[in-house]
Design a protein around this motif. Structure first.
Motif, short mmCIF file in Angstrom:
data_model
loop_
_atom_site.label_atom_id
_atom_site.label_comp_id
_atom_site.label_asym_id
_atom_site.label_seq_id
_atom_site.Cartn_x
_atom_site.Cartn_y
_atom_site.Cartn_z
N SER A 1 0.84 -1.19 0.00
CA SER A 1 0.00 0.00 0.00
C SER A 1 0.88 1.25 0.00
O SER A 1 2.10 1.18 0.26
CB SER A 1 -0.92 0.00 1.22
N LYS A 2 0.27 2.40 -0.29
CA LYS A 2 1.06 3.64 -0.35
C LYS A 2 1.70 3.96 1.00
O LYS A 2 2.86 4.39 1.06
CB LYS A 2 0.17 4.80 -0.79
N ARG A 3 0.97 3.71 2.07
CA ARG A 3 1.51 4.00 3.42
C ARG A 3 2.71 3.10 3.70
O ARG A 3 3.77 3.57 4.15
CB ARG A 3 0.41 3.79 4.45
N ASP A 4 2.57 1.77 3.45
CA ASP A 4 3.68 0.86 3.70
C ASP A 4 4.86 1.15 2.78
O ASP A 4 6.03 1.05 3.20
CB ASP A 4 3.22 -0.59 3.50
N ARG A 5 4.57 1.53 1.54
CA ARG A 5 5.65 1.82 0.60
C ARG A 5 6.44 3.04 1.06
O ARG A 5 7.68 3.04 1.04
CB ARG A 5 5.05 2.05 -0.79
N ASP A 6 5.73 4.08 1.52
CA ASP A 6 6.44 5.28 1.99
C ASP A 6 7.24 4.98 3.26
O ASP A 6 8.36 5.48 3.42
CB ASP A 6 5.43 6.40 2.26
N ILE B 1 12.30 2.61 -4.07
CA ILE B 1 13.22 3.70 -3.75
C ILE B 1 13.51 4.54 -4.99
O ILE B 1 13.55 5.79 -4.93
CB ILE B 1 14.52 3.14 -3.15
N ARG B 2 13.69 3.85 -6.13
CA ARG B 2 13.97 4.59 -7.36
C ARG B 2 12.79 5.48 -7.75
O ARG B 2 12.97 6.64 -8.16
CB ARG B 2 14.28 3.59 -8.47
N ASP B 3 11.56 4.99 -7.59
CA ASP B 3 10.37 5.79 -7.90
C ASP B 3 10.25 6.98 -6.96
O ASP B 3 9.88 8.10 -7.36
CB ASP B 3 9.11 4.92 -7.83
N ALA B 4 10.56 6.74 -5.66
CA ALA B 4 10.47 7.83 -4.68
C ALA B 4 11.49 8.94 -5.00
O ALA B 4 11.17 10.14 -4.95
CB ALA B 4 10.67 7.29 -3.27
N LEU B 5 12.73 8.54 -5.33
CA LEU B 5 13.75 9.53 -5.67
C LEU B 5 13.38 10.27 -6.95
O LEU B 5 13.63 11.49 -7.07
CB LEU B 5 15.11 8.83 -5.83
N LYS B 6 12.78 9.56 -7.90
CA LYS B 6 12.37 10.21 -9.14
C LYS B 6 11.28 11.23 -8.88
O LYS B 6 11.29 12.35 -9.43
CB LYS B 6 11.90 9.15 -10.14
N ARG B 7 10.29 10.86 -8.02
CA ARG B 7 9.23 11.81 -7.70
C ARG B 7 9.79 13.04 -6.99
O ARG B 7 9.38 14.18 -7.27
CB ARG B 7 8.17 11.13 -6.83
N GLU B 8 10.72 12.80 -6.08
CA GLU B 8 11.33 13.92 -5.37
C GLU B 8 12.10 14.83 -6.32
O GLU B 8 12.03 16.07 -6.24
CB GLU B 8 12.24 13.40 -4.27
N THR B 9 12.84 14.24 -7.26
CA THR B 9 13.60 15.03 -8.24
C THR B 9 12.66 15.83 -9.13
O THR B 9 12.90 17.02 -9.43
CB THR B 9 14.48 14.09 -9.08
#
Length: 443
Positions: free
Chosen positions: A383-388, A419-427
């Motif tokens: 889920s989004k919560r667990d992924r974050d 992690i790669r998706d999270a870093l991409k969203r942050e960038t």
């Protein structure tokens, strides 16, 4: 050892069974004969195992019933035991179509420890113990002289003694094949050739014995075999010649000879086998056009001389059906191994979900696929919560990746993707903020 504990116990299960106890003090020769038979000819499955009876440990093994009864009748020098075996053999011959009762021999554990070492088989042990508790034991009876012992040289015997025990007949019984074993293998369906090789006898001996015991000649059995082969040849669905060869243990020439013999006897004409026709791509396209024009399938079957299964194989059961090649199926399996869902795989290949499911079900349990799925299985979606939480535990809190993907039940590749998706969203967010600031500065 207890006084009432036998050194050896023979148990033939009902029907037509009997039980007997053998003691070394009174029945030394009987004990030796039966023990040798048990050690040499016991059935490897279930083998030797322990049985407790009357507070005494026995080692039990199972033997083939009819050969054991024949051995007791002909080789064990105990009158009552021989009579019981002969009576059981007679009853078994009367009911030849019934399965033979089980035959067991139990040896006192204090008397002998046979090899291989007895194991534990609680089911068989309980079965034997229940039979023994209901059995009425008989004495082996008076010990007689061995049948293979010849008379001393120089002594004169009476005419009645010669008739009762002629030396010539005894030598023939000893050196020749065992008739009971031959008949046992005949009733089990052995081929005559195999029986002759095992018992070291001629085929004529086997056929004469069958004629004497069963009243059927060798030619009767040949006709029965030919009828069986002919029925298999003309059976529906069709059996291949190779399958008939393996089932009956005969050559292809014998099969054709048997079919010809039965056809000549019954006055029938042999219809050659029609091989399944293979359709060319042009035929398949022509059939599709005819189906689209409304021509019935039964008319197409008659026109092309094919079966309905052949038509379904090439055209399918509906108009949109198309043959899925093996390469496409292998591609579907690769996509599934790489983590694509059924629907995603079907969309990529342009096929139905059912097609992907059929191709995947045939390969998913193979060891090679299982090994690859361990590496590429990314389908455990959090889920989004667990992924974050998992991403923050690695990037912000300093937990190791192994700790995180073990805790959340995912593999390293899945966590790496998160992690790669999270870093991409942050960038992307930072880049968007910079663009907005530049736009405000230009204004």
């Amino acid at each position: 050892m207890m006084a009432d504990a036998a050194d050896l116990v023979v148990l033939i299960a009902d029907p037509a069974g009997f039980s007997s106890e053998v003691f070394r003090i009174k029945h030394e020769v009987v004990l030796s004969e039966l023990l040798n038979e048990a050690l040499l000819h016991y059935m490897r499955d279930p083998g030797w195992f322990e049985v407790s009876f009357r507070e005494t440990r026995f080692y039990a093994c199972q033997l083939v019933t009819i050969p054991l009864l024949a051995f007791i009748k002909n080789r064990v020098p105990a009158r009552q035991l021989q009579a019981a075996a002969e009576r059981s053999l007679t009853q078994l011959r009367q009911y030849s179509d019934v399965a033979d009762p089980a035959a067991w021999i139990m040896v006192n554990a204090d008397f002998l420890a046979p090899l291989p070492r007895p194991g534990v088989n609680l089911w068989h042990a309980r079965k034997i113990k229940n039979s023994l508790e209901k059995a009425i034991f008989t004495e082996p009876g008076e010990i007689t002289h061995s049948k293979i012992k010849t008379a001393p040289v120089g002594t004169k015997s009476t005419t009645s003694a010669k008739k009762a025990n002629p030396p010539k007949q005894v030598l023939e019984e000893k050196d020749g094949p065992d008739a009971d074993k031959v008949m046992e293998r005949v009733m089990l369906g052995w081929r005559v050739r195999d029986i002759c090789e095992e018992q070291d006898c001629s085929e004529s001996y086997v056929y004469k014995l069958i004629k004497k015991r069963k009243g059927s000649s060798a030619m009767d059995y040949r006709w029965k075999q030919w009828e069986l082969i002919s029925r298999m040849y003309h059976a529906e669905p069709k059996m291949t010649i190779e399958e008939i060869e393996q089932t009956c243990g005969v050559s292809r020439a014998v099969i054709y000879h048997a079919v010809k013999k039965i056809a000549d006897r019954d006055g029938q004409k042999i219809i050659p086998r029609v091989h399944e026709r293979k359709l060319t791509p042009e035929d398949v396209e022509a059939i599709k056009v005819k189906l689209s024009q409304g021509i019935l399938r039964k008319h197409i079957l008659t026109e092309y001389s094919i079966t309905n299964d052949t038509l379904i194989k090439y055209v399918g059961t509906h108009e949109d059906y198309r043959v899925i090649s093996e390469e496409l199926k292998d591609y579907a399996v690769r996509l599934r191994v790489q983590g694509k869902t059924l629907q995603q795989t079907a969309d990529i290949l342009g096929v139905t979900v059912a097609t992907v499911k059929r191709a995947w079900s045939k390969k998913k349990d193979s060891p090679d696929i299982k090994e690859k799925r361990v590496k590429y299985d990314n389908r455990n979606v959090l889920s989004k919560r667990d992924r974050d939480q998992a991403v923050n535990a690695v990037l912000r809190d300093g937990h190791t990746r192994k700790q995180v993907y073990t805790q959340y039940g995912i593999n390293a590749l899945t966590l790496r993707r998160y992690i790669r998706d999270a870093l991409k969203r942050e960038t992307d967010a930072l880049r968007q903020d910079d663009n907005e600031k530049d736009e405000q500065g230009d204004a």
